[in-house]
Design a protein around this motif. Structure first.
Motif, PDB file in Angstrom:
ATOM      1  N   LEU A 102       4.948  -9.953  -6.409  1.00  8.03           N
ATOM      2  CA  LEU A 102       4.605  -9.492  -5.208  1.00  8.03           C
ATOM      3  C   LEU A 102       4.860  -7.807  -5.141  1.00  8.03           C
ATOM      4  N   MET A 103       3.956  -7.060  -5.139  1.00 13.09           N
ATOM      5  CA  MET A 103       3.845  -5.521  -5.414  1.00 13.09           C
ATOM      6  C   MET A 103       3.269  -4.911  -3.954  1.00 13.09           C
ATOM      7  N   VAL A 104       3.690  -3.959  -3.401  1.00 10.63           N
ATOM      8  CA  VAL A 104       3.571  -3.146  -2.318  1.00 10.63           C
ATOM      9  C   VAL A 104       3.642  -1.835  -2.285  1.00 10.63           C
ATOM     10  N   ALA A 105       2.679  -1.005  -1.869  1.00  7.06           N
ATOM     11  CA  ALA A 105       2.694   0.377  -1.957  1.00  7.06           C
ATOM     12  C   ALA A 105       2.360   0.791  -0.494  1.00  7.06           C
ATOM     13  N   GLU A 106       2.963   2.036   0.008  1.00  4.61           N
ATOM     14  CA  GLU A 106       2.643   2.562   1.146  1.00  4.61           C
ATOM     15  C   GLU A 106       1.344   3.510   0.714  1.00  4.61           C
ATOM     16  N   ILE A 107       0.224   3.322   1.538  1.00  5.27           N
ATOM     17  CA  ILE A 107      -0.958   3.700   1.237  1.00  5.27           C
ATOM     18  C   ILE A 107      -0.981   5.411   1.348  1.00  5.27           C
ATOM     19  N   ALA A 108       0.093   5.888   2.207  1.00  2.00           N
ATOM     20  CA  ALA A 108      -0.018   7.332   2.123  1.00  2.00           C
ATOM     21  C   ALA A 108       0.315   8.026   0.686  1.00  2.00           C
ATOM     22  N   ASP A 109       0.983   7.361  -0.021  1.00  2.00           N
ATOM     23  CA  ASP A 109       1.590   7.652  -1.345  1.00  2.00           C
ATOM     24  C   ASP A 109       0.559   7.407  -2.557  1.00  2.00           C
ATOM     25  N   LEU A 110      -0.401   6.894  -2.212  1.00  7.58           N
ATOM     26  CA  LEU A 110      -1.254   6.330  -3.104  1.00  7.58           C
ATOM     27  C   LEU A 110      -2.377   7.624  -3.605  1.00  7.58           C
ATOM     28  N   ALA A 111      -3.087   7.700  -4.375  1.00 10.72           N
ATOM     29  CA  ALA A 111      -4.196   8.723  -4.934  1.00 10.72           C
ATOM     30  C   ALA A 111      -5.327   7.943  -4.381  1.00 10.72           C
ATOM     31  N   ARG A 214     -10.373   0.091  -2.549  1.00 14.07           N
ATOM     32  CA  ARG A 214      -9.828  -0.844  -1.218  1.00 14.07           C
ATOM     33  C   ARG A 214      -8.718  -0.332  -0.668  1.00 14.07           C
ATOM     34  N   ALA A 215      -8.051   0.450  -1.083  1.00 10.47           N
ATOM     35  CA  ALA A 215      -6.678   1.308  -0.707  1.00 10.47           C
ATOM     36  C   ALA A 215      -7.284   2.088   0.542  1.00 10.47           C
ATOM     37  N   ALA A 216      -8.345   3.038   0.057  1.00  7.00           N
ATOM     38  CA  ALA A 216      -9.003   3.996   1.074  1.00  7.00           C
ATOM     39  C   ALA A 216      -9.651   3.110   2.209  1.00  7.00           C
ATOM     40  N   LEU A 217     -10.156   1.898   1.891  1.00  5.99           N
ATOM     41  CA  LEU A 217     -10.811   1.150   3.023  1.00  5.99           C
ATOM     42  C   LEU A 217      -9.710   0.417   3.978  1.00  5.99           C
ATOM     43  N   ALA A 218      -8.679   0.394   3.466  1.00  3.18           N
ATOM     44  CA  ALA A 218      -7.359  -0.142   4.359  1.00  3.18           C
ATOM     45  C   ALA A 218      -6.711   1.110   5.305  1.00  3.18           C
ATOM     46  N   ALA A 219      -6.611   2.239   4.582  1.00  2.74           N
ATOM     47  CA  ALA A 219      -6.315   3.570   5.090  1.00  2.74           C
ATOM     48  C   ALA A 219      -7.304   3.771   6.421  1.00  2.74           C
ATOM     49  N   ALA A 220      -8.529   3.426   6.143  1.00  2.00           N
ATOM     50  CA  ALA A 220      -9.455   3.916   7.262  1.00  2.00           C
ATOM     51  C   ALA A 220      -9.332   2.923   8.366  1.00  2.00           C
ATOM     52  N   ARG A 221      -8.650   1.759   8.317  1.00  2.88           N
ATOM     53  CA  ARG A 221      -8.480   0.864   9.190  1.00  2.88           C
ATOM     54  C   ARG A 221      -7.296   1.063   9.587  1.00  2.88           C
ATOM     55  N   GLY A 222      -6.434   2.060   9.186  1.00  2.00           N
ATOM     56  CA  GLY A 222      -5.177   2.098   9.963  1.00  2.00           C
ATOM     57  C   GLY A 222      -3.896   1.330   9.320  1.00  2.00           C
ATOM     58  N   PHE A 223      -3.952   0.885   8.297  1.00  3.31           N
ATOM     59  CA  PHE A 223      -2.971  -0.002   7.531  1.00  3.31           C
ATOM     60  C   PHE A 223      -1.942   1.019   6.784  1.00  3.31           C
ATOM     61  N   ARG A 224      -0.678   0.570   6.957  1.00  2.00           N
ATOM     62  CA  ARG A 224       0.335   1.446   6.438  1.00  2.00           C
ATOM     63  C   ARG A 224       0.579   1.010   4.687  1.00  2.00           C
ATOM     64  N   TYR A 225       0.589  -0.283   4.671  1.00  2.00           N
ATOM     65  CA  TYR A 225       0.832  -0.830   3.390  1.00  2.00           C
ATOM     66  C   TYR A 225      -0.265  -1.651   2.471  1.00  2.00           C
ATOM     67  N   LEU A 226      -0.354  -1.557   1.370  1.00  2.00           N
ATOM     68  CA  LEU A 226      -1.220  -2.485   0.745  1.00  2.00           C
ATOM     69  C   LEU A 226      -0.327  -3.292  -0.288  1.00  2.00           C
ATOM     70  N   GLN A 227      -0.570  -4.626  -0.334  1.00  2.00           N
ATOM     71  CA  GLN A 227      -0.061  -5.621  -1.056  1.00  2.00           C
ATOM     72  C   GLN A 227      -0.730  -6.477  -1.987  1.00  2.00           C
TER      73      GLN A 227
END
Length: 256
Positions: A102-111, A214-227
């Protein structure tokens, strides 16, 4: 990111309180567990058990799913109680499949501006033709028949707002990789799945670019984390991208 706090949020928002992701998904709570019944997947997502209640709860799930006459799984996490829960599941004839991280990243920290390799185009899946291409890639990479997954993706795309997005990596008109991101509305988490890449295109940066997309798509929808539930092959790439391993998850499958 504080790993313990993120794990607690994931446990509460995704495991303990899963929201129905489609019109044919039902969430049930009984016997100290939370279970999901849907067209594509059935099983236990969360439990609150101890040494005195675990065996009875496991037996109750076996009985419940026997009524449905279908395969199901108990999604076990390494921090679940009691500490010997995995052994109890084995004793009840549930068989473990390969463990994932189970791995999680804060989307704001991702390139999010990672470009695909030369010649690769990332294409949004928007219709049945795109879903067919996604299914073909999954069949080739993972084996088996993923037509039911295709039906689930089409259903998610038809929701308002869409419950998921999918992407194909294409080279000269041929799909060489595919994956999806699921949007868990009302939570802090989006999750990525698939990411299967044909062998000839591995270790070229396709997977990494699809994660960023896909992280960018999640960021555009307002999500904080990507799992993501990561296989051994994908873990090193995800770590380099900024994902943190929070636990191990193992599907225990009952054949039904």
């Amino acid at each position: 990111m504080t790993p313990d706090a993120v794990l607690a949020a994931f446990d509460a928002q995704i495991r303990r309180h899963p929201g129905p992701s489609g019109p044919h998904e039902v969430v049930e709570r009984a016997d100290g567990v939370v279970r999901i019944l849907s067209a594509g997947w059935a099983g236990v997502t969360w439990s609150d058990l101890d040494g005195s209640t675990a065996d009875a709860a496991i037996a109750a799930q076996v009985d419940r799913f026997a009524e449905l006459a279908r395969p199901w799984e108990w999604k076990h996490y390494s921090y679940d109680e009691p500490s010997d829960l995995a052994a109890r599941l084995l004793a009840a004839s549930l068989a473990p499949e390969p463990a994932e991280a189970l791995m999680v990243a804060e989307i704001a920290d991702l390139a999010l501006d990672v470009s695909p390799p030369s010649g690769i185009e990332l294409l949004a899946v928007t219709d049945a033709r795109g879903v067919e291409a996604l299914v073909r890639v999954h069949d080739d990479v993972f084996g088996g028949d993923h037509s039911e997954l295709g039906a689930q993706v089409l259903a998610a795309l038809s929701q308002d707002p869409p419950g998921a997005a999918a992407v194909i990596a294409s080279f000269e008109g041929t799909a060489v990789a595919a994956g999806r991101v699921e949007f868990r509305e009302g939570t802090d988490f989006a999750s990525i799945w698939g990411g299967g890449t044909l062998p000839a295109w591995r270790r070229r940066g396709v997977f990494r670019s699809m994660v960023a997309h896909r992280a960018a798509l999640a960021a555009a929808r307002g999500f904080r984390y990507l799992q993501v539930d990561a296989s051994p092959d994908s873990r090193p790439i995800l770590r380099r991208l900024g994902f943190v391993e929070l636990a191990t998850t193992t599907p225990f499958v009952f054949p039904g």
